[in-house]
Design a protein around this motif. Structure first.
Motif: not given
Length: 450
Positions: A274-286
């Motif tokens: 498992l590699a979990s990739e979490v962002p520092y900044w969220a954008d609903a467009d993702a």
């Protein structure tokens, strides 16, 4: 498969207000292990290139073995906090530990040398410009995650670093049934890499960010050859795939590749990855699949041109100061590696833009990910070269070329930072990032245990 509600897991988290540096991670880990000496301990597993001790926490809990490591890319510090929270929870919750049935091997920071070079942005302010000006990411052959032995066609990678050798020894010693490599993206949504999945596990993984109000990253993966198993869930990819993809576009794979990954190294042991990739900044467009009035091919071509511009800027600066630099710093080595890497990426994007299958309406999520990748290239790599030039100035080597390129890059970086920081995104609370990684670990550990 049992499932603990994600909101309950988040409610149990301590209130993290900043990322922790190498020394704080070590001190807290030792304090956690000291609370339960009957089942927990800390052991040395090696030394970094600069002589920092590498260490792993062991928590006894069952016949299966699980390996969890953070700091695998040193600009990705969420994993260190997740590792501490996981250890604390396993020691405090006897029922959970016994139910999972693993002996845990937890490495909060596998690259202390690189992590120390990022500590300047850990305490904030939380802006993309500040992040970029204090950013460090090693050249490919100095990244723990991608510096495992690799031999394929013309590629032959044997320059394994001490940190990677330490991780190799742990993998071979414990033969983990489950292994989690803790990563961060930067901007957009949450996504995962796994060795395989089931509908039940996929549902759990994708529900975790949703319960925290975070978007999934459901557009194209980090590379078009990566297999999508479900929205925001991808199969862990291999260096061989990246090699073949570059070759198919007429590019030299050796411009972008180093070694193999931790997932590939552990695969012969039958390890679930498992590699979990979490962002520092969220954008609903993702996670927005609404078509826009532009062809995807046009977005690829535009993105390639803008990344090519960054590559040219870096290359021109490096060429201008080549005879003057006196310090072979990690920032300079990384800049020399990433300038041709970005040139190759720009060429690959231009080649993809000519493919007939990409002459279709683009989606909102694809536009967002393309813009994010361009801004990341600008802020990351111009920021690193600025740090290399500032090092020259600091040691008393402010030659005309060094001063000229420093001023030029600084002006561009300030403009790019202002543009990125004006984007309609929101910083994600650190607790939520830790919560995603922690809950994903528990879900996958239960999946493997059956």
């Amino acid at each position: 498969m049992s499932h603990q509600p994600t909101a309950d897991l988040i409610g149990e988290l301590p209130r993290f207000t900043a990322f922790l540096g190498v020394d704080d991670l070590a001190a807290r880990a030792r304090a956690i292990a000291a609370d339960r000496p009957d089942i927990a301990g800390v052991r040395g597993i090696g030394e970094s290139r600069l002589g920092d001790p590498l260490w792993s926490m062991t928590i006894e809990g069952g016949p299966r073995h699980a390996l969890v490591f953070g700091g695998v890319h040193p600009n990705e510090p969420v994993g260190g906090l997740t590792a501490l929270h996981l250890a604390r929870t396993l020691l405090d919750d006897d029922a959970l530990r016994e139910d999972l049935g693993y002996t845990w091997h937890i490495i909060p920071c596998i690259d202390p040398d690189g992590t120390r070079l990022n500590e300047g942005w850990f305490a904030g302010p939380v802006s993309r410009g500040h992040y970029g000006r204090h950013f460090y990411r090693p050249a490919g052959d100095e990244q723990v995650e991608w510096s495992f032995p690799f031999s394929y066609k013309r590629a032959e990678f044997t320059r394994v670093m001490p940190e990677t050798r330490a991780l190799m020894r742990v993998i071979d010693d414990v033969r983990p049934a489950f292994m989690a490599s803790l990563h961060n993206g930067e901007y957009g949504g949450v996504f995962y890499y796994v060795s395989h999945t089931t509908p039940e596990l996929t549902e759990q993984l994708t529900r975790i960010p949703a319960e925290l109000g975070l978007p999934l990253e459901t557009g194209e993966g980090e590379a078009p050859f990566i297999e999508r198993l479900a929205p925001a869930v991808f199969r862990a990819f291999r260096a061989e795939q990246a090699y073949d993809f570059a070759e198919s576009h007429g590019l030299d794979p050796l411009d972008q590749l180093a070694g193999a990954s931790s997932a590939a190294y552990a695969e012969p042991h039958g390890t679930f990855y498992l590699a979990s990739e979490v962002p520092y900044w969220a954008d609903a467009d993702a996670d927005d699949h609404t078509p826009i009035d532009r062809d995807y091919a046009d977005l690829l071509r535009e993105r390639g041109a803008e990344i090519g511009e960054v590559a040219r800027l870096l290359t021109e600066a490096l060429d201008d100061v080549a005879d003057d630099v006196s310090v072979e710093s990690p920032f300079l080595r990384a800049s020399r590696a990433f300038a041709p890497y970005l040139s190759a990426e720009a060429a690959q994007l231009a080649s993809r833009a000519d493919a007939p299958e990409n002459r279709r309406p683009a989606l909102v999520c694809e536009r967002m990910s393309g813009l994010a990748s361009v801004e990341a290239a600008r802020l990351r790599y111009a920021g690193m070269l600025l740090r290399a030039l500032e090092g020259e100035i600091a040691v008393g080597n402010p030659t005309p070329a060094v001063r000229r390129q420093h001023a030029r890059l600084r002006e561009r970086h300030l403009a790019w930072s202002a543009r990125a920081d004006a984007a309609p995104s929101r910083p994600i609370p650190i607790n939520d990032l830790v919560g995603v990684q922690y809950a994903a670990i528990i879900a996958c550990a239960r999946h493997v245990a059956g």
